[in-house]
Design a protein around this motif. Structure first.
Motif, PDB file in Angstrom:
ATOM      1  N   ALA A  43     -17.668  14.254  11.145  1.00  0.00           N
ATOM      2  CA  ALA A  43     -17.554  14.025   9.709  1.00  0.00           C
ATOM      3  C   ALA A  43     -17.392  12.531   9.452  1.00  0.00           C
ATOM      4  N   VAL A  44     -17.693  12.135   8.238  1.00  0.00           N
ATOM      5  CA  VAL A  44     -17.499  10.752   7.803  1.00  0.00           C
ATOM      6  C   VAL A  44     -16.478  10.767   6.676  1.00  0.00           C
ATOM      7  N   HIS A  45     -15.442   9.954   6.818  1.00  0.00           N
ATOM      8  CA  HIS A  45     -14.435   9.810   5.773  1.00  0.00           C
ATOM      9  C   HIS A  45     -14.742   8.491   5.054  1.00  0.00           C
ATOM     10  N   ALA A  46     -15.161   8.593   3.817  1.00  0.00           N
ATOM     11  CA  ALA A  46     -15.480   7.396   3.031  1.00  0.00           C
ATOM     12  C   ALA A  46     -14.789   7.507   1.676  1.00  0.00           C
ATOM     13  N   ILE A  47     -13.476   7.690   1.723  1.00  0.00           N
ATOM     14  CA  ILE A  47     -12.689   7.928   0.518  1.00  0.00           C
ATOM     15  C   ILE A  47     -11.683   6.797   0.352  1.00  0.00           C
ATOM     16  N   ALA A  48     -11.673   6.187  -0.815  1.00  0.00           N
ATOM     17  CA  ALA A  48     -10.700   5.147  -1.104  1.00  0.00           C
ATOM     18  C   ALA A  48     -10.458   5.099  -2.607  1.00  0.00           C
ATOM     19  N   PHE A  49      -9.233   4.805  -2.967  1.00  0.00           N
ATOM     20  CA  PHE A  49      -8.883   4.640  -4.371  1.00  0.00           C
ATOM     21  C   PHE A  49      -7.565   3.901  -4.463  1.00  0.00           C
ATOM     22  N   ALA A  50      -7.437   3.074  -5.469  1.00  0.00           N
ATOM     23  CA  ALA A  50      -6.173   2.444  -5.820  1.00  0.00           C
ATOM     24  C   ALA A  50      -6.181   2.214  -7.330  1.00  0.00           C
ATOM     25  N   PRO A  51      -5.042   2.463  -7.975  1.00  0.00           N
ATOM     26  CA  PRO A  51      -4.945   2.150  -9.397  1.00  0.00           C
ATOM     27  C   PRO A  51      -5.190   0.654  -9.622  1.00  0.00           C
ATOM     28  N   GLY A  52      -5.595   0.311 -10.800  1.00  0.00           N
ATOM     29  CA  GLY A  52      -5.921  -1.074 -11.127  1.00  0.00           C
ATOM     30  C   GLY A  52      -4.815  -2.072 -10.840  1.00  0.00           C
ATOM     31  N   ASP A  53      -3.559  -1.630 -10.976  1.00  0.00           N
ATOM     32  CA  ASP A  53      -2.452  -2.563 -10.737  1.00  0.00           C
ATOM     33  C   ASP A  53      -2.117  -2.708  -9.250  1.00  0.00           C
ATOM     34  N   ALA A  54      -2.919  -2.078  -8.375  1.00  0.00           N
ATOM     35  CA  ALA A  54      -2.699  -2.189  -6.935  1.00  0.00           C
ATOM     36  C   ALA A  54      -3.845  -2.924  -6.244  1.00  0.00           C
ATOM     37  N   ILE A  55      -4.763  -3.458  -7.019  1.00  0.00           N
ATOM     38  CA  ILE A  55      -5.899  -4.189  -6.439  1.00  0.00           C
ATOM     39  C   ILE A  55      -6.050  -5.537  -7.135  1.00  0.00           C
ATOM     40  N   GLY A  56      -6.901  -6.351  -6.605  1.00  0.00           N
ATOM     41  CA  GLY A  56      -7.177  -7.629  -7.254  1.00  0.00           C
ATOM     42  C   GLY A  56      -6.257  -8.757  -6.840  1.00  0.00           C
ATOM     43  N   GLY A  57      -5.673  -8.684  -5.658  1.00  0.00           N
ATOM     44  CA  GLY A  57      -4.861  -9.786  -5.161  1.00  0.00           C
ATOM     45  C   GLY A  57      -3.443  -9.834  -5.673  1.00  0.00           C
ATOM     46  N   GLU A  58      -2.989  -8.773  -6.310  1.00  0.00           N
ATOM     47  CA  GLU A  58      -1.630  -8.749  -6.849  1.00  0.00           C
ATOM     48  C   GLU A  58      -0.731  -7.792  -6.068  1.00  0.00           C
ATOM     49  N   PHE A  59      -0.938  -7.707  -4.745  1.00  0.00           N
ATOM     50  CA  PHE A  59      -0.197  -6.742  -3.930  1.00  0.00           C
ATOM     51  C   PHE A  59       1.315  -6.862  -4.101  1.00  0.00           C
ATOM     52  N   MET A  60       1.836  -8.057  -4.166  1.00  0.00           N
ATOM     53  CA  MET A  60       3.290  -8.241  -4.233  1.00  0.00           C
ATOM     54  C   MET A  60       3.892  -7.728  -5.543  1.00  0.00           C
ATOM     55  N   SER A  61       3.072  -7.513  -6.557  1.00  0.00           N
ATOM     56  CA  SER A  61       3.602  -6.966  -7.810  1.00  0.00           C
ATOM     57  C   SER A  61       3.162  -5.523  -8.044  1.00  0.00           C
ATOM     58  N   THR A  62       2.576  -4.898  -7.034  1.00  0.00           N
ATOM     59  CA  THR A  62       2.136  -3.509  -7.158  1.00  0.00           C
ATOM     60  C   THR A  62       3.343  -2.580  -7.273  1.00  0.00           C
ATOM     61  N   PRO A  63       3.370  -1.741  -8.281  1.00  0.00           N
ATOM     62  CA  PRO A  63       4.478  -0.774  -8.398  1.00  0.00           C
ATOM     63  C   PRO A  63       4.431   0.238  -7.243  1.00  0.00           C
ATOM     64  N   ARG A  64       5.584   0.719  -6.845  1.00  0.00           N
ATOM     65  CA  ARG A  64       5.683   1.679  -5.737  1.00  0.00           C
ATOM     66  C   ARG A  64       4.767   2.883  -5.958  1.00  0.00           C
ATOM     67  N   GLU A  65       4.762   3.444  -7.139  1.00  0.00           N
ATOM     68  CA  GLU A  65       3.955   4.642  -7.404  1.00  0.00           C
ATOM     69  C   GLU A  65       2.465   4.362  -7.197  1.00  0.00           C
ATOM     70  N   SER A  66       1.998   3.198  -7.587  1.00  0.00           N
ATOM     71  CA  SER A  66       0.586   2.848  -7.387  1.00  0.00           C
ATOM     72  C   SER A  66       0.259   2.696  -5.907  1.00  0.00           C
ATOM     73  N   ALA A  67       1.195   2.109  -5.146  1.00  0.00           N
ATOM     74  CA  ALA A  67       0.987   1.979  -3.702  1.00  0.00           C
ATOM     75  C   ALA A  67       0.945   3.350  -3.045  1.00  0.00           C
TER      76      ALA A  67
END
Length: 87
Positions: A43-67
């Motif tokens: 099988a191939v696993h090609a699944i990824a998702f992150a809420p908008g507040d968890a992407i874009g270079g702002e990892f240090m301000s990502t809320p726990r729930e989004s992570a």
């Protein structure tokens, strides 16, 4: 949309609906795989998702729930699907 795309392939593959964040859907998938094919050889696993507040270079301000959502969808789903295939 997935079924329309798959229909253009030759031969058209079977498409199974699945929410990788749903334990119930994973359980249904396990039964479907056994019923349709008995085993899965690969099988191939090609699944990824992150809420908008968890992407874009702002990892240090990502809320726990989004992570948690990003991890569950992108990484834990690999384990969940592997468990479904290996039963």
């Amino acid at each position: 949309m997935t079924e329309r795309s798959a229909a253009r392939l030759e031969p058209a593959p079977e498409v199974l609906e699945l929410d990788v964040n749903s334990d119930e859907d994973i359980a249904v998938l396990t039964g479907e795989l056994k019923e349709r094919w008995g085993t899965v050889d690969g099988a191939v696993h090609a699944i990824a998702f992150a809420p908008g507040d968890a992407i874009g270079g702002e990892f240090m301000s990502t809320p726990r729930e989004s992570a948690k959502i990003a991890f569950e969808t992108s990484a834990y789903s690999y384990k969940a699907l592997a468990s479904a295939w290996c039963r």
